[in-house]
Design a protein around this motif. Structure first.
Motif, mmCIF file in Angstrom:
data_model
loop_
_atom_site.group_PDB
_atom_site.id
_atom_site.type_symbol
_atom_site.label_atom_id
_atom_site.label_comp_id
_atom_site.label_asym_id
_atom_site.label_seq_id
_atom_site.Cartn_x
_atom_site.Cartn_y
_atom_site.Cartn_z
ATOM 1 N N LEU A 1 -40.097 99.988 -28.197
ATOM 2 C CA LEU A 1 -40.449 100.675 -26.972
ATOM 3 C C LEU A 1 -39.311 100.446 -25.672
ATOM 4 O O LEU A 1 -38.651 99.242 -25.823
ATOM 5 C CB LEU A 1 -41.676 100.621 -26.298
ATOM 6 N N HIS A 2 -39.213 101.243 -24.763
ATOM 7 C CA HIS A 2 -38.255 100.900 -23.810
ATOM 8 C C HIS A 2 -38.969 100.455 -22.523
ATOM 9 O O HIS A 2 -39.916 101.374 -22.177
ATOM 10 C CB HIS A 2 -37.146 102.045 -23.415
ATOM 11 N N LYS A 3 -38.855 99.221 -22.179
ATOM 12 C CA LYS A 3 -39.672 98.846 -20.788
ATOM 13 C C LYS A 3 -38.819 98.878 -19.614
ATOM 14 O O LYS A 3 -37.494 98.532 -19.560
ATOM 15 C CB LYS A 3 -40.164 97.205 -21.062
ATOM 16 N N ARG A 4 -39.475 99.307 -18.535
ATOM 17 C CA ARG A 4 -38.383 99.289 -17.165
ATOM 18 C C ARG A 4 -38.537 98.070 -16.529
ATOM 19 O O ARG A 4 -39.614 97.566 -16.367
ATOM 20 C CB ARG A 4 -39.127 100.503 -16.304
ATOM 21 N N LEU B 1 -34.050 98.708 -8.245
ATOM 22 C CA LEU B 1 -34.585 100.002 -7.811
ATOM 23 C C LEU B 1 -33.094 100.933 -7.440
ATOM 24 O O LEU B 1 -33.203 102.096 -7.728
ATOM 25 C CB LEU B 1 -35.434 100.052 -6.637
ATOM 26 N N HIS B 2 -32.143 100.165 -6.959
ATOM 27 C CA HIS B 2 -30.943 100.991 -6.979
ATOM 28 C C HIS B 2 -30.196 101.225 -8.030
ATOM 29 O O HIS B 2 -29.199 101.944 -7.813
ATOM 30 C CB HIS B 2 -29.979 100.146 -5.873
ATOM 31 N N LEU B 3 -30.402 100.799 -9.158
ATOM 32 C CA LEU B 3 -29.605 101.292 -10.126
ATOM 33 C C LEU B 3 -30.009 102.469 -10.913
ATOM 34 O O LEU B 3 -31.024 103.068 -10.453
ATOM 35 C CB LEU B 3 -29.829 100.299 -11.388
ATOM 36 N N LEU B 4 -29.039 103.031 -11.677
ATOM 37 C CA LEU B 4 -29.360 104.257 -12.156
ATOM 38 C C LEU B 4 -30.510 104.112 -13.411
ATOM 39 O O LEU B 4 -30.558 103.087 -13.858
ATOM 40 C CB LEU B 4 -27.964 104.839 -12.827
ATOM 41 N N PRO B 5 -31.400 105.268 -13.497
ATOM 42 C CA PRO B 5 -32.553 104.976 -14.106
ATOM 43 C C PRO B 5 -32.185 104.531 -15.641
ATOM 44 O O PRO B 5 -33.007 103.618 -16.131
ATOM 45 C CB PRO B 5 -32.977 106.113 -14.452
ATOM 46 N N ARG B 6 -31.151 105.051 -16.214
ATOM 47 C CA ARG B 6 -30.761 104.449 -17.840
ATOM 48 C C ARG B 6 -30.601 103.049 -17.812
ATOM 49 O O ARG B 6 -30.537 102.307 -18.968
ATOM 50 C CB ARG B 6 -29.577 105.365 -18.292
ATOM 51 N N PHE B 7 -30.135 102.273 -16.636
ATOM 52 C CA PHE B 7 -29.954 100.870 -16.798
ATOM 53 C C PHE B 7 -31.007 100.040 -16.460
ATOM 54 O O PHE B 7 -31.072 98.866 -16.516
ATOM 55 C CB PHE B 7 -28.702 100.530 -15.612
ATOM 56 N N THR B 8 -32.370 100.768 -15.875
ATOM 57 C CA THR B 8 -33.274 99.993 -15.743
ATOM 58 C C THR B 8 -34.362 99.782 -16.788
ATOM 59 O O THR B 8 -35.538 99.285 -16.803
ATOM 60 C CB THR B 8 -34.105 100.531 -14.347
ATOM 61 N N PHE B 9 -34.137 100.361 -18.062
ATOM 62 C CA PHE B 9 -34.852 100.479 -19.153
ATOM 63 C C PHE B 9 -34.247 99.451 -20.101
ATOM 64 O O PHE B 9 -33.247 99.717 -20.518
ATOM 65 C CB PHE B 9 -35.243 101.663 -19.610
ATOM 66 N N ALA C 1 -40.528 111.348 -12.237
ATOM 67 C CA ALA C 1 -40.398 109.770 -11.524
ATOM 68 C C ALA C 1 -39.166 109.273 -11.625
ATOM 69 O O ALA C 1 -38.592 108.665 -10.778
ATOM 70 C CB ALA C 1 -41.698 109.304 -11.785
ATOM 71 N N PHE C 2 -38.670 109.380 -12.924
ATOM 72 C CA PHE C 2 -37.450 108.530 -13.347
ATOM 73 C C PHE C 2 -36.446 109.290 -13.887
ATOM 74 O O PHE C 2 -35.470 109.375 -14.637
ATOM 75 C CB PHE C 2 -37.771 107.445 -14.283
ATOM 76 N N GLN C 3 -36.907 110.869 -13.879
ATOM 77 C CA GLN C 3 -35.948 111.740 -14.621
ATOM 78 C C GLN C 3 -36.040 111.286 -16.104
ATOM 79 O O GLN C 3 -34.997 111.601 -16.816
ATOM 80 C CB GLN C 3 -34.498 111.848 -14.047
ATOM 81 N N GLN C 4 -37.070 110.980 -16.888
ATOM 82 C CA GLN C 4 -36.997 110.296 -18.146
ATOM 83 C C GLN C 4 -38.537 111.160 -18.893
ATOM 84 O O GLN C 4 -39.258 111.025 -18.262
ATOM 85 C CB GLN C 4 -37.086 109.045 -18.103
ATOM 86 N N PRO C 5 -38.375 111.577 -19.898
ATOM 87 C CA PRO C 5 -39.290 111.970 -20.812
ATOM 88 C C PRO C 5 -40.240 111.064 -21.644
ATOM 89 O O PRO C 5 -39.940 109.813 -21.484
ATOM 90 C CB PRO C 5 -39.094 113.216 -21.464
ATOM 91 N N HIS C 6 -41.630 111.235 -21.865
ATOM 92 C CA HIS C 6 -42.400 110.569 -22.842
ATOM 93 C C HIS C 6 -42.606 109.233 -22.060
ATOM 94 O O HIS C 6 -42.558 108.082 -22.762
ATOM 95 C CB HIS C 6 -41.813 110.504 -24.125
ATOM 96 N N TYR D 1 -43.801 100.268 -16.545
ATOM 97 C CA TYR D 1 -43.569 101.599 -17.053
ATOM 98 C C TYR D 1 -42.776 101.433 -18.254
ATOM 99 O O TYR D 1 -41.850 100.655 -18.825
ATOM 100 C CB TYR D 1 -42.738 102.262 -15.949
ATOM 101 N N ILE D 2 -43.289 102.322 -19.148
ATOM 102 C CA ILE D 2 -42.753 102.128 -20.737
ATOM 103 C C ILE D 2 -42.185 103.555 -21.093
ATOM 104 O O ILE D 2 -42.942 104.569 -20.906
ATOM 105 C CB ILE D 2 -43.969 101.566 -21.593
ATOM 106 N N GLN D 3 -41.031 103.528 -21.705
ATOM 107 C CA GLN D 3 -40.556 105.144 -22.272
ATOM 108 C C GLN D 3 -40.753 104.921 -23.664
ATOM 109 O O GLN D 3 -40.357 103.974 -24.633
ATOM 110 C CB GLN D 3 -39.092 105.443 -21.781
ATOM 111 N N CYS D 4 -41.495 106.256 -24.299
ATOM 112 C CA CYS D 4 -41.673 106.387 -26.074
ATOM 113 C C CYS D 4 -40.223 107.308 -26.420
ATOM 114 O O CYS D 4 -39.924 108.239 -25.744
ATOM 115 C CB CYS D 4 -42.883 106.753 -26.104
#
Length: 820
Positions: A580-583, A588-596, A637-642, A659-662
């Motif tokens: 899984l992708h854990k945040r 917080l200042h980073l782009l969302p894709r770098f925080t996972f 919230a993070f412009q990320q789905p699932h 926060y976890i992304q599937c």
């Protein structure tokens, strides 16, 4: 007394869907929503206007629900997927079919004005003042509104209308959880209360404000002014669509075949179910000596409908597993089936309770075994995507260019290549199965040993030597391994259905495995003579299968029988695992894709742990007892789905959120469900949470600037997906059996009366020379009457218990309303 609402639904197939692609076909899949929350997504069936899905789900809904909707979409690799249509079923309509729904239903158009969701919190009352009568409307807040903007949010405002006048609240930008806290008042005509026109209504509408174009409708709720005069209204109210006559498009959008059943049960304390369990257990521990078996369990099979037999079998298997008596239960049913069979070729060919119980038993106790045996090979077949075809009528030479650098192959070359590939896959499958004796659960092996014994006793003749093997392989190969190879998605071996090419490979392999499981009885007799090139491989495999089955049943029945019944997960058992992708908590200042960060997670009944990879030695762990909520996260919230959030409480009482992304909605639902099941008994579960994140000094969901403010959405801690690995719940299983008996009570009464009439007739016809025969017949009728009477008494006792608890609940509710 616990309440249990279980919604069983199966998306079977579609027909006559419209073509959405330029190729003249579509790539359809279904999204299933309960009250506008996505609970499942079927696999995509590529290039097919008559797709078959066959996907089945059970959803546990302790809070109840309002509607179940199935949306059919066409998947597009570029741009948004096209919506084809939907089927929407209200809870009331589903409830009106206690035995369940199994029918074709035409798709309807999807009207955005009907796609409303969420609730609004209001207080409405009529004020009686000396100089004035007024309608007081406090518009407090709303939650879970439909997203109407590209950002995944809306800009909601409320409009209150009364007697031709309307007032509006302020517009709250970019939220689905607006907090207005505004009071709107309407002057009512002075004089006698109730002088307003008869049937005057007060409506509260919610709209999404748009700068350009017309505003989008988000839902409404309506009240009678007369009713508000008598009793004020305060609380949360479900938003509804504008009333319209829903048209089914006359079949122009196609249709879905759906199976849906709703089970709403009150689960009584265990003591109330004991008499029914004792009756069922008595049937197998004290079987009748006479050939005519008239036990309560035999009567249950006789009166249950064919449609409900699979459900009944599943519940009985779980009940007897909970009692530690699964093997005697199956032996009892199999013995009845075997003794009734005169032609060995028809043994276990029907959908009897014995056949269904063996089938469900293998799924309940043998799924981890199935996964260990087949999953590596199935994964390889999916990854390699080889073109394989043996049927000359189906060979497409233009498809073979991908497998040859020299252009298209000839038909003979395709068949030769296909034979070699199939033999390779089949060899790996059989090697894995034949080498799996020690991996097979002991309880399965003992059940097969008993089955082998019963069949051998019934058919001892030399010409029936193979029947005892076919009885076992018929279940293990034909009803377990072969179906899993054919449709791995339905056995959780894959997340998606196979594409057309891989699906054909799996079908050919499943046919070959079936032939091996049939011990080659049908070889050369079918219409598919093009399968003949595999016969030289299948025939030698039959001897190996017999050796495998001999080893499989070479097991100590006593030691296996003493194994503890599975009621809860062992603490160390991994319930679920995977990447899984854990945040990250910081950044917080980073782009969302770098925080996972990608992490491998393990879930047991004690901990949720994770590390960089499965082999990594250092793990971080979260104790399960600290989990307070497991919820979805809004996409914006993070412009990320699932995404989901796991809220925990530390030793100081501080709440922490991970926060976890599937990777897809099904994986999200499975993880949500698994963690909720593991933490369902925790004492500090939160009643509400924020579906957004605290970013930019405010919550992205309700826009509140206070990080510690109470959640703006209710939690769903007990809403879970049913799964083969669920812990046993004997009370819930027995309640379902009681429900089936209740539906069949009339049949049971007819059986009782029939036995009574036959017994009286035998008594009257009995002469001096037929005394012994008459006594035997009368004894059989007496036993049948006694079994039916005992079941009727148990049904009546449970019915009385349910009524007593319902009365008590009603009295408590009335007392609470009088003493706030």
């Amino acid at each position: 007394m616990a309440r249990n609402t279980a919604l069983h639904f199966r998306v079977v197939e579609g027909r006559g869907l419209p073509a959405k692609d330029v190729s003249g076909t579509s790539d359809p899949y279904c999204i299933v929503k309960v009250d506008n929350e996505v609970v499942a997504r079927t696999a995509t069936v590529w290039k097919n206007l008559n797709p078959f899905w066959g996907e089945e789900y059970t959803l546990h809904l302790p809070m109840g629900f309002h509607s179940l909707a199935f949306y059919v979409l066409d998947e597009d690799t570029i741009g948004h997927d096209d919506v084809i249509g939907k089927v929407s079923l209200s809870k009331e309509w589903i409830s009106s079919y206690p035995r369940g729904i199994d029918s074709w239903i035409n798709l309807t158009h999807v009207d955005p004005n009907e796609e409303v969701q969420g609730e609004i919190c209001l207080e409405l009352k009529v004020l009686e003042e000396p100089q004035r009568r007024a309608l007081y409307c406090h518009v407090i807040e709303a939650r879970d509104l439909a997203p109407r903007d590209i950002s995944g949010t809306s800009d909601p405002f409320a409009r209150v209308s009364c007697d031709g006048h309307a007032l509006e609240t302020a517009i709250i930008k970019k939220t689905r959880f607006p907090h207005w806290d505004e009071v709107l008042e309407f002057d009512l005509e002075e004089g006698v209360p109730g002088k307003e026109p008869k049937g005057s209504r007060v409506s509260v509408e919610v709209w999404d404000w748009d700068m350009v174009g017309k505003n989008d409708f988000l839902g409404w709720v309506e009240f009678s002014l007369d009713a508000l005069q008598r009793s004020p209204a305060k609380g949360w109210f479900r938003l509804l669509p504008f009333p319209t006559a829903e048209e089914d498009a006359g079949g122009k959008l196609g249709a879905l075949r759906l199976k849906v059943r709703l089970a709403e049960d009150r689960i009584l304390p265990s003591m109330y179910y004991q008499p029914l369990i004792e009756l069922l257990v008595e049937s197998i521990l004290c079987p009748a000596e006479q050939e005519e078996d008239v036990s309560p369990l035999a009567l249950l099979e006789e009166i249950s409908s064919v449609e409900s037999r699979q459900d009944v079998a599943t519940k009985l298997v779980k009940i007897f597993l909970g009692q530690g008596l699964a093997v005697p239960f199956l032996d009892y049913l199999n013995l009845r089936e075997v003794t009734k069979t005169t032609d060995p070729n028809t043994l276990f060919r029907s959908n009897s309770l014995a056949s269904k119980s063996m089938e469900q038993f293998m799924k309940v106790v043998g799924m981890p075994y199935l996964h260990e045996v087949l999953k590596p090979i199935i994964n390889r077949i999916f990854e390699e995507k080889k073109y394989i075809e043996l049927d000359p009528c189906k060979i497409e030479l233009n498809r073979t260019r991908r497998i040859s650098f020299k252009g298209s192959l000839s038909e003979a070359q395709v068949r030769e290549s296909s034979q070699e590939l199939l033999k390779g896959y089949l060899s790996d499958i059989m090697e894995s199965i034949i080498g799996s004796v020690e991996k097979c659960p002991a309880i399965m092996r003992v059940a097969f040993k008993q089955l082998h014994k019963r069949v051998e006793e019934q058919f001892p003749e030399a010409e029936h030597e193979d029947v005892k093997y076919i009885a076992i392989s018929g279940f293990l190969f034909l009803r377990f391994f072969a179906p899993a190879i054919l449709t791995p998605k339905l056995f959780n071996l894959r997340d998606q259905h196979a594409d057309t090419r891989t699906s054909r490979t799996l079908l050919l392999l499943a046919k070959a495995v079936q032939s091996i499981g049939n011990l080659g009885l049908q070889l050369g007799h079918g219409k598919e003579q093009w399968m003949a090139p595999l016969h030289p491989f299948i025939l030698p495999s039959i001897t190996r299968v017999k050796d495998f089955l001999d080893k499989l049943i070479d097991v100590d029945s006593e030691s296996a029988g003493k194994a503890q019944p599975r009621t809860l997960f062992h603490p160390s058992v991994t319930i679920k695992e995977g990447y899984l992708h854990k945040r990250k908590a910081e950044g917080l200042h980073l782009l969302p894709r770098f925080t996972f960060k990608k992490r491998y997670f393990w879930l047991s009944s004690e901990t949720l742990s994770y590390s960089k990879s499965p082999e990594w030695q250092v793990r971080s762990s979260i104790p399960i007892q600290r989990i307070c909520a497991v919820e979805r996260v809004d996409e914006n919230a993070f412009q990320q789905p699932h995404m989901m959030q796991i809220i925990t409480q530390d030793n100081e009482g501080q709440l922490r959120t991970m926060y976890i992304q599937c990777k897809n909605v099904n994986e999200l639902n499975q993880w949500l469900s698994a963690i909720r099941k593991a933490s369902i008994c925790n004492e500090r579960m939160l009643p509400s949470c924020h579906p957004g994140a605290f970013r930019g000094n405010r919550w992205t969901c309700c826009l509140q600037p206070d990080r510690t403010v109470h959640g703006c959405s209710r939690t769903h801690s007990a809403m879970t997906l049913g799964d083969w690995s669920d812990p046993l719940d004997p009370d819930a299983e027995t309640q379902m059996v009681y429900g089936q008996l209740l539906l069949a009570r009339d049949k049971l009464r007819e059986k009782y009366i029939e036995c009574s009439d036959v017994g009286l007739a035998l008594e009257q016809e009995r002469g001096p020379g037929t005394r012994a025969q008459g006594e035997q017949g009368r004894s059989c009728q007496d036993r049948q009457m006694a079994a039916a009477a005992r079941l009727l008494n148990v049904i009546q006792a449970l019915e009385r218990a349910h009524s007593a608890f319902e009365r008590r609940e009603k009295e408590e509710a009335d007392n609470d309303s009088h003493h706030p």
